[in-house]
Motif scaffolding. Structure first.
Motif, PDB file in Angstrom:
ATOM      1  N   TYR A  33       0.809  -1.224   0.000  1.00 40.31           N
ATOM      2  CA  TYR A  33       0.000   0.000   0.000  1.00 40.31           C
ATOM      3  C   TYR A  33       0.841   1.272   0.000  1.00 40.31           C
ATOM      4  N   GLY A  34       2.139   1.148  -0.178  1.00 46.94           N
ATOM      5  CA  GLY A  34       2.992   2.321  -0.299  1.00 46.94           C
ATOM      6  C   GLY A  34       3.880   2.607   0.902  1.00 46.94           C
ATOM      7  N   ALA A  35       3.895   1.743   1.893  1.00 46.55           N
ATOM      8  CA  ALA A  35       4.778   1.951   3.052  1.00 46.55           C
ATOM      9  C   ALA A  35       6.230   1.842   2.596  1.00 46.55           C
ATOM     10  N   ARG A  36       7.087   2.642   3.238  1.00 45.34           N
ATOM     11  CA  ARG A  36       8.500   2.629   2.888  1.00 45.34           C
ATOM     12  C   ARG A  36       9.327   2.399   4.143  1.00 45.34           C
ATOM     13  N   GLY A  37      10.363   1.619   3.989  1.00 39.63           N
ATOM     14  CA  GLY A  37      11.262   1.344   5.097  1.00 39.63           C
ATOM     15  C   GLY A  37      12.258   0.277   4.698  1.00 39.63           C
ATOM     16  N   ILE A  38      13.106  -0.084   5.638  1.00 40.92           N
ATOM     17  CA  ILE A  38      14.076  -1.144   5.401  1.00 40.92           C
ATOM     18  C   ILE A  38      13.953  -2.165   6.522  1.00 40.92           C
ATOM     19  N   LYS A  39      14.454  -3.356   6.268  1.00 41.21           N
ATOM     20  CA  LYS A  39      14.427  -4.390   7.309  1.00 41.21           C
ATOM     21  C   LYS A  39      15.219  -3.884   8.513  1.00 41.21           C
ATOM     22  N   GLY A  40      14.738  -4.209   9.700  1.00 44.53           N
ATOM     23  CA  GLY A  40      15.378  -3.753  10.924  1.00 44.53           C
ATOM     24  C   GLY A  40      16.823  -4.192  11.025  1.00 44.53           C
ATOM     25  N   HIS A  41      17.107  -5.448  10.629  1.00 45.43           N
ATOM     26  CA  HIS A  41      18.489  -5.929  10.734  1.00 45.43           C
ATOM     27  C   HIS A  41      19.413  -5.203   9.763  1.00 45.43           C
ATOM     28  N   GLU A  42      18.887  -4.733   8.622  1.00 52.07           N
ATOM     29  CA  GLU A  42      19.708  -3.956   7.697  1.00 52.07           C
ATOM     30  C   GLU A  42      20.053  -2.593   8.296  1.00 52.07           C
ATOM     31  N   ALA A  43      19.088  -1.998   9.008  1.00 47.84           N
ATOM     32  CA  ALA A  43      19.350  -0.719   9.678  1.00 47.84           C
ATOM     33  C   ALA A  43      20.387  -0.905  10.787  1.00 47.84           C
ATOM     34  N   VAL A  44      20.322  -2.036  11.487  1.00 49.26           N
ATOM     35  CA  VAL A  44      21.310  -2.332  12.530  1.00 49.26           C
ATOM     36  C   VAL A  44      22.695  -2.493  11.908  1.00 49.26           C
ATOM     37  N   ALA A  45      22.779  -3.204  10.782  1.00 50.03           N
ATOM     38  CA  ALA A  45      24.065  -3.394  10.098  1.00 50.03           C
ATOM     39  C   ALA A  45      24.652  -2.048   9.659  1.00 50.03           C
ATOM     40  N   ARG A  46      23.798  -1.157   9.149  1.00 50.74           N
ATOM     41  CA  ARG A  46      24.277   0.178   8.755  1.00 50.74           C
ATOM     42  C   ARG A  46      24.840   0.938   9.950  1.00 50.74           C
ATOM     43  N   GLN A  47      24.113   0.854  11.072  1.00 52.40           N
ATOM     44  CA  GLN A  47      24.567   1.576  12.259  1.00 52.40           C
ATOM     45  C   GLN A  47      25.880   0.989  12.780  1.00 52.40           C
ATOM     46  N   LEU A  48      26.008  -0.325  12.766  1.00 49.15           N
ATOM     47  CA  LEU A  48      27.263  -0.956  13.188  1.00 49.15           C
ATOM     48  C   LEU A  48      28.400  -0.569  12.252  1.00 49.15           C
ATOM     49  N   ASP A  49      28.125  -0.494  10.950  1.00 48.52           N
ATOM     50  CA  ASP A  49      29.142  -0.047   9.996  1.00 48.52           C
ATOM     51  C   ASP A  49      29.583   1.381  10.304  1.00 48.52           C
ATOM     52  N   ASP A  50      28.618   2.239  10.639  1.00 48.81           N
ATOM     53  CA  ASP A  50      28.960   3.619  10.994  1.00 48.81           C
ATOM     54  C   ASP A  50      29.816   3.659  12.256  1.00 48.81           C
ATOM     55  N   LEU A  51      29.466   2.833  13.241  1.00 45.64           N
ATOM     56  CA  LEU A  51      30.238   2.797  14.484  1.00 45.64           C
ATOM     57  C   LEU A  51      31.645   2.239  14.254  1.00 45.64           C
ATOM     58  N   ALA A  52      31.767   1.308  13.317  1.00 44.05           N
ATOM     59  CA  ALA A  52      33.067   0.711  13.029  1.00 44.05           C
ATOM     60  C   ALA A  52      33.998   1.717  12.363  1.00 44.05           C
ATOM     61  N   GLY A  53      33.407   2.707  11.727  1.00 44.19           N
ATOM     62  CA  GLY A  53      34.235   3.719  11.070  1.00 44.19           C
ATOM     63  C   GLY A  53      34.990   3.133   9.898  1.00 44.19           C
ATOM     64  N   GLY A  54      36.070   3.775   9.560  1.00 42.22           N
ATOM     65  CA  GLY A  54      36.870   3.273   8.453  1.00 42.22           C
ATOM     66  C   GLY A  54      37.255   4.390   7.507  1.00 42.22           C
ATOM     67  N   ILE A  55      37.656   4.007   6.339  1.00 45.55           N
ATOM     68  CA  ILE A  55      38.156   4.938   5.331  1.00 45.55           C
ATOM     69  C   ILE A  55      36.971   5.536   4.584  1.00 45.55           C
ATOM     70  N   ALA A  56      36.865   6.856   4.609  1.00 47.16           N
ATOM     71  CA  ALA A  56      35.728   7.531   3.987  1.00 47.16           C
ATOM     72  C   ALA A  56      35.923   7.746   2.488  1.00 47.16           C
ATOM     73  N   THR A  57      37.144   7.900   2.037  1.00 47.79           N
ATOM     74  CA  THR A  57      37.423   8.133   0.627  1.00 47.79           C
ATOM     75  C   THR A  57      37.044   6.896  -0.177  1.00 47.79           C
ATOM     76  N   PRO A  58      36.339   7.058  -1.292  1.00 48.39           N
ATOM     77  CA  PRO A  58      35.933   5.874  -2.077  1.00 48.39           C
ATOM     78  C   PRO A  58      37.133   5.117  -2.646  1.00 48.39           C
ATOM     79  N   VAL A  59      36.934   3.840  -2.883  1.00 46.97           N
ATOM     80  CA  VAL A  59      38.011   2.989  -3.386  1.00 46.97           C
ATOM     81  C   VAL A  59      38.416   3.394  -4.800  1.00 46.97           C
ATOM     82  N   THR A  60      37.556   4.087  -5.518  1.00 43.46           N
ATOM     83  CA  THR A  60      37.869   4.508  -6.883  1.00 43.46           C
ATOM     84  C   THR A  60      38.878   5.651  -6.923  1.00 43.46           C
ATOM     85  N   ALA A  61      39.017   6.381  -5.820  1.00 47.57           N
ATOM     86  CA  ALA A  61      40.032   7.434  -5.733  1.00 47.57           C
ATOM     87  C   ALA A  61      41.359   6.801  -5.320  1.00 47.57           C
ATOM     88  N   LYS A  62      42.454   7.348  -5.812  1.00 53.65           N
ATOM     89  CA  LYS A  62      43.776   6.776  -5.512  1.00 53.65           C
ATOM     90  C   LYS A  62      44.034   6.737  -4.006  1.00 53.65           C
TER      91      LYS A  62
END
Length: 190
Positions: free
Chosen positions: A11-40
């Motif tokens: 019916y038009g609801a929008r969202g993402i699976k809860g576990h995918e949102a958790v994975a995104r948040q854990l990725d953000d907490l893990a940090g890492g290299i912000a520059t894309p791999v396509t840049a030298k």
């Protein structure tokens, strides 16, 4: 426990699976290299991370980086550049190794010696759902004390195990847990 949503978004609801949102948040907490791999700069930073020790090289190989040591040396020296497929391999290996390296630290922070971490659950977006089909949804919080299964599944990049671990934790919401199978956001800090 209610069954899972089978026809989400009908019916038009929008969202993402809860576990995918958790994975995104854990990725953000893990940090890492912000520059894309396509840049030298991003490529070099990832390659240095993956080749700084024998342990890192072994982990990179286990994570799917299949190029030879000679090729890695040529990339690091700037004599050759990786193909698009190799760039994807480097980026995937970097994410996998980074997740494994920070998982133990995140687990300790999230479990907080048994106190756990407060999680904010933001309901899915119903702005496009016709009024008769909208449900009453509200922002909820939950304190998760045992993050072991969630962090282990995230570190192993096992989507189905992460989903199961997440659903087991949100079942503590009682009969409301089905409202948070899909969310607009999940927030927590470590």
């Amino acid at each position: 426990m209610p069954e899972r949503n089978i026809d989400f978004g009908k019916y038009g609801a929008r969202g993402i699976k809860g576990h995918e949102a958790v994975a995104r948040q854990l990725d953000d907490l893990a940090g890492g290299i912000a520059t894309p791999v396509t840049a030298k700069r991003g490529l070099m930073a990832r390659l240095h991370y993956l080749t700084k020790s024998d342990h890192a090289r072994t982990a990179a190989r286990a994570a799917g980086l299949t190029v030879t040591d000679r090729t890695l040396k040529a990339w690091l020296d700037g004599k050759r550049g990786p193909s698009k497929k190799s760039l994807e391999q480097v980026d995937a290996a970097y994410r996998a190794v980074r997740r494994k390296n920070v998982a133990r630290y995140l687990l300790g922070r999230l479990n907080a010696r048994g106190r756990g971490t407060r999680v904010e659950l933001h309901p899915l977006n119903q702005s496009q759902v016709p009024r008769p089909h909208q449900r009453v949804l509200q922002f909820r919080t939950l304190n998760i004390r045992h993050w072991d299964r969630i962090v282990d599944a995230w570190a192993a990049d096992d989507d189905s195990a992460l989903d199961e671990a997440w659903v087991d934790e949100i079942a503590d919401l009682g009969s409301d847990w089905g409202q948070f199978e899909y969310v607009s956001n999940v927030g927590f800090a470590a």
